[in-house]
Motif scaffolding. Structure first.
Motif, PDB file in Angstrom:
ATOM      1  N   TYR A   8      39.497  37.254  38.271  1.00 41.12           N
ATOM      2  CA  TYR A   8      38.291  37.808  38.905  1.00 41.12           C
ATOM      3  C   TYR A   8      38.142  37.272  40.320  1.00 41.12           C
ATOM      4  N   VAL A  19      23.860  38.605  36.691  1.00 41.12           N
ATOM      5  CA  VAL A  19      23.448  39.440  35.549  1.00 41.12           C
ATOM      6  C   VAL A  19      23.090  38.555  34.352  1.00 41.12           C
ATOM      7  N   PHE A  23      19.563  38.350  32.623  1.00 39.20           N
ATOM      8  CA  PHE A  23      19.468  38.678  31.196  1.00 39.20           C
ATOM      9  C   PHE A  23      18.597  37.638  30.486  1.00 39.20           C
ATOM     10  N   PHE A  66      24.127  44.901  36.893  1.00 43.59           N
ATOM     11  CA  PHE A  66      25.091  45.446  35.939  1.00 43.59           C
ATOM     12  C   PHE A  66      25.754  46.708  36.497  1.00 43.59           C
ATOM     13  N   LEU A  69      28.494  45.451  38.453  1.00 43.62           N
ATOM     14  CA  LEU A  69      29.530  44.942  37.549  1.00 43.62           C
ATOM     15  C   LEU A  69      30.288  46.108  36.903  1.00 43.62           C
ATOM     16  N   VAL A  73      34.392  46.825  36.863  1.00 45.03           N
ATOM     17  CA  VAL A  73      35.286  46.649  35.702  1.00 45.03           C
ATOM     18  C   VAL A  73      35.470  47.880  34.804  1.00 45.03           C
ATOM     19  N   TYR A 107      41.571  44.118  28.935  1.00 48.17           N
ATOM     20  CA  TYR A 107      40.574  43.814  27.918  1.00 48.17           C
ATOM     21  C   TYR A 107      41.043  44.357  26.574  1.00 48.17           C
ATOM     22  N   PHE A 115      31.497  46.038  26.111  1.00 48.97           N
ATOM     23  CA  PHE A 115      31.174  46.539  27.452  1.00 48.97           C
ATOM     24  C   PHE A 115      30.383  47.854  27.378  1.00 48.97           C
ATOM     25  N   PHE A 118      26.888  47.260  26.106  1.00 42.41           N
ATOM     26  CA  PHE A 118      26.030  46.791  27.200  1.00 42.41           C
ATOM     27  C   PHE A 118      25.540  47.985  28.028  1.00 42.41           C
ATOM     28  N   HIS A 167      29.479  38.349  22.717  1.00 41.62           N
ATOM     29  CA  HIS A 167      30.228  38.189  23.973  1.00 41.62           C
ATOM     30  C   HIS A 167      30.419  36.700  24.295  1.00 41.62           C
ATOM     31  N   SER A 177      38.966  31.209  28.469  1.00 38.28           N
ATOM     32  CA  SER A 177      38.299  32.411  29.011  1.00 38.28           C
ATOM     33  C   SER A 177      37.184  32.047  29.987  1.00 38.28           C
ATOM     34  N   HIS A 195      46.421  38.861  26.729  1.00 37.48           N
ATOM     35  CA  HIS A 195      46.390  40.159  27.418  1.00 37.48           C
ATOM     36  C   HIS A 195      47.764  40.478  28.015  1.00 37.48           C
TER      37      HIS A 195
END
Ligand code: HEM
Length: 205
Positions: A8, A19, A23, A66, A69, A73, A107, A115, A118, A167, A177, A195
């Motif tokens: 990232y 975010v 939240f 979001f 975001l 992604v 992912y 995702f 969300f 999550h 992670s 991955h």
């Protein structure tokens, strides 16, 4: 020594934590409004009146973050045939048999599912929130519409909170992670193990 790979960029990480913080603020101030037994949480935001004033703005800011975001992604969260295979094999993963899992891309199917969960719940919270936001918009809507909106708002918040718990649990469970979202880096070994499709395709970001 294992090579580190960028997962990232700075902007994505900064926005992700923005975010996450919003939240927490929207969630805690929302719970304070949900039930009298949770009203004490309003003390975190300066008492009942400020809690009530601030809650919709926390929610709005979270959604704005979001949306950014999402733009960063969503491409890597598009569903592919291999995700269906991954999902079918996921009981084996839960039993600790990681070796039989089909290779995931940037992912895995579980992350993609969360995702999109969300995305749907935040869209529902945003749309329903406007319907009973007094004194600005509520009077545009009938009492029945407001009642339905309140119910859907609480339901979407409940599902979103469960999604975030999942999550965070997954982020802690898969070692290495968290560093992806704090430093932006993962080890080449982590990428190959969790991955491989992403690691082979790009060797990193
Ligand atoms: C304290 C709470 C949180 C923690 C510890 C956390 C942790 C993480 C970590 C470690 C990643 C990287 C996973 C990877 O690259 O494989 C990530 C990605 C992500 N997080 Fe969070 N997160 C939190 C809260 C949230 C919240 C509240 C949202 C949105 C409502 C969110 C949305 C995302 C998204 C969209 C990604 C990109 C991965 C994807 O699209 O599947 N996170 N998070």
């Amino acid at each position: 020594m294992t090579r580190m790979i960028r997962r990232y960029g700075d902007g994505t990480r900064l926005n992700h934590w923005f975010v996450a913080l919003l939240f927490l603020c929207a969630g805690l101030s929302g719970l304070a409004l949900f039930h009298p037994s949770l009203f004490g949480l309003s003390g975190l935001f300066g008492g009942g009146t400020w809690n009530r004033i601030l809650h919709p703005f926390f929610g709005l800011l979270m959604v704005v973050g979001f949306v950014v975001l999402f733009a960063q992604v969503w491409r890597d969260n598009r569903w592919q045939r291999r995700d269906t295979d991954w999902l079918r094999s996921s009981p084996s993963l839960l039993r600790g048999n990681e070796g039989v899992m089909p290779p995931a891309g940037k992912y895995n199917a579980g992350q993609k599912g969360v995702f999109w969960l969300f995305t749907v719940t935040l869209a529902t919270l945003l749309l329903t929130g406007f319907v009973f936001w007094q004194p600005w918009f509520a009077e545009w809507f009938s009492l029945t519409a407001r009642r339905i909106a309140v119910l859907l708002h609480a339901l979407a918040a409940f599902v979103l909170i469960l999604g975030v718990i999942l999550h965070v649990y997954a982020a802690l469970w898969v070692k290495g992670s968290i560093r992806a979202m704090t430093r932006g880096l993962v080890s080449e070994r982590w990428a190959r193990r969790h991955h491989p499709g992403w690691q082979q395709r790009t060797g990193g970001e």
